[in-house]
Design an enzyme around this catalytic site. Structure first.
Site, short mmCIF file in Angstrom:
data_model
loop_
_atom_site.label_atom_id
_atom_site.label_comp_id
_atom_site.label_asym_id
_atom_site.label_seq_id
_atom_site.Cartn_x
_atom_site.Cartn_y
_atom_site.Cartn_z
CG LEU A 33 -1.86 -1.20 1.34
CD1 LEU A 33 -2.70 -1.10 2.60
CD2 LEU A 33 -2.76 -1.33 0.11
CG HIS A 37 -3.09 1.13 -2.44
ND1 HIS A 37 -1.73 0.95 -2.53
CD2 HIS A 37 -3.64 0.37 -3.42
CE1 HIS A 37 -1.46 0.12 -3.53
NE2 HIS A 37 -2.59 -0.23 -4.09
CE LYS A 149 -0.27 3.99 -11.92
NZ LYS A 149 -0.32 2.57 -12.04
CB VAL A 176 -2.12 9.65 -5.02
CG1 VAL A 176 -1.10 10.26 -4.07
CG2 VAL A 176 -3.54 9.84 -4.48
CG MET A 184 2.36 7.58 -5.34
SD MET A 184 1.89 7.73 -3.63
CE MET A 184 2.70 9.28 -3.25
CB SER A 185 2.68 2.10 -9.42
OG SER A 185 2.74 0.71 -9.69
P1 AMP Z 1 -3.77 -2.36 -6.85
O1 AMP Z 1 -3.35 -2.69 -5.46
O2 AMP Z 1 -2.66 -1.95 -7.74
O3 AMP Z 1 -4.67 -3.42 -7.44
O4 AMP Z 1 -4.66 -1.07 -6.71
C1 AMP Z 1 -5.78 -1.04 -5.87
C2 AMP Z 1 -6.56 0.22 -6.13
O5 AMP Z 1 -5.73 1.36 -5.88
C3 AMP Z 1 -7.02 0.34 -7.61
O6 AMP Z 1 -8.34 0.86 -7.62
C4 AMP Z 1 -6.02 1.32 -8.18
O7 AMP Z 1 -6.54 2.05 -9.27
C5 AMP Z 1 -5.79 2.23 -6.99
N1 AMP Z 1 -4.53 2.96 -7.15
C6 AMP Z 1 -3.30 2.44 -7.43
N2 AMP Z 1 -2.38 3.42 -7.56
C7 AMP Z 1 -3.04 4.59 -7.37
C8 AMP Z 1 -2.65 5.96 -7.38
N3 AMP Z 1 -1.40 6.34 -7.62
N4 AMP Z 1 -3.60 6.90 -7.13
C9 AMP Z 1 -4.89 6.53 -6.89
N5 AMP Z 1 -5.32 5.26 -6.85
C10 AMP Z 1 -4.42 4.30 -7.09
#
Ligand code: AMP
Length: 281
Positions: A33, A37, A149, A176, A184-185
């Site tokens: 996270l 997130h 994202k 974000v 962010m990723s």
């Molecule tokens: P994930 O854990 O990558 O499957 O992401 C879970 C949720 O967080 C998804 O709805 C993503 O679109 C969201 N998310 C991931 N990165 C970002 C970010 N930088 N800004 C906003 N939401 C994000």
């Protein structure tokens, strides 16, 4: 924060709360996270009485076994972050809890799963819709929160919810970014310092397209971005497209509520995706 590892426990706990009229907000994630997130958790807090987060690295949405094996899983840190963000419930299942060997799933997604990310990652959106449907069945949220994202993911899940008549309101939250613009990723931790710099070209290409939106045609915006990205150091561009955000088809005119530029590139060993809405301030 209550932590649950089985579907039955989650259902039982929520069943006790629902008759009290509590509004449930749900944030599905794959963990590792970051602030992106946590912004979804904050948005859920605003709208709901009970905030449920799930952390599950969903095998069916990975088309690259190494990516699945290497996906970061810092669970203790994640739990702490969720506690600090005042999340109420965490669902943390093992793979066996979510899938059995007879599991089959195919949903017609009107070709939304064959374009852009879907084209490069065959089967990805079948896996995403499969797990999100399973999670919705367990949590029965009033609201579910997703990030811009993964814009195409939001489009695909919206389509599924409508098609299957799932009773949930989906909410898309803004991207974000780090101070320098990098979205962010969870996978960013695997970027070397050099790749991290190279990755900034994606946001630069998107921002330039946004600045030039009123003055250039859509083909010009695309061509400029692709030229810029092809010449940028350390990245291999996969696509840069300008889409109508409502129909999720290539934008042929600028007259649409939402025109969005979407980009994907390889930076070192990591795939990065990003997007920007071009026609808002
Ligand atoms: P994930 O854990 O990558 O499957 O992401 C879970 C949720 O967080 C998804 O709805 C993503 O679109 C969201 N998310 C991931 N990165 C970002 C970010 N930088 N800004 C906003 N939401 C994000």
């Amino acid at each position: 924060m209550e932590i649950f590892r089985t579907r039955a426990e989650v259902r039982k706990y929520l069943e006790q709360l629902k008759p009290e009229g509590r509004v449930v907000g749900f944030v599905p994630t794959m963990g590792a996270l970051h602030q992106g997130h946590l912004s979804l958790i904050d948005a859920a807090r605003e709208k709901a009485d009970v905030v449920v987060c799930s952390i599950f690295v969903n095998p069916t949405q990975f088309n690259d076994k190494n990516d699945l094996a290497n996906y970061p899983r810092p669970i203790e840190e994640d739990i702490q972050k969720l506690q600090e963000a005042k999340c109420d419930m965490l669902f943390l299942p093992e793979v066996d809890e979510m899938y059995n060997s007879t599991d089959k799933w195919h949903i017609e997604l009107d070709n939304l799963d064959n374009t852009l990310e879907g084209e490069i990652r065959p089967g990805h959106y079948q896996g995403v819709t499969q797990i999100v449907k399973k999670l919705f069945d367990i949590v029965s949220p009033d609201y579910a929160f997703f990030g811009q994202k993964d814009f195409q993911q939001f489009v695909v899940i919206s389509y599924m919810v409508k098609k299957l008549g799932v009773n949930v309101e989906l909410i898309m939250c803004p991207i974000v970014r780090e101070n320098d613009g990098l979205a962010m990723s969870s996978r960013n931790v695997y970027l070397s310092a050099e790749d991290r710099q190279h990755a900034l070209s994606l946001f630069k290409a998107l921002s330039t397209a946004k600045v030039n939106f009123d003055n250039l045609t859509i083909p010009q915006l695309k061509q400029n971005a692709i030229e810029y990205l092809s010449n940028a150091a350390g990245i291999e561009v996969e696509y840069f497209e300008v889409y109508n955000g409502d129909t999720f088809e290539p934008a042929s005119t600028k007259h649409a509520d939402k025109i969005i530029a979407l980009v994907a590139a390889r930076v070192g060993n990591i795939r990065i995706i990003d997007n920007i809405i071009l026609n808002n301030t």
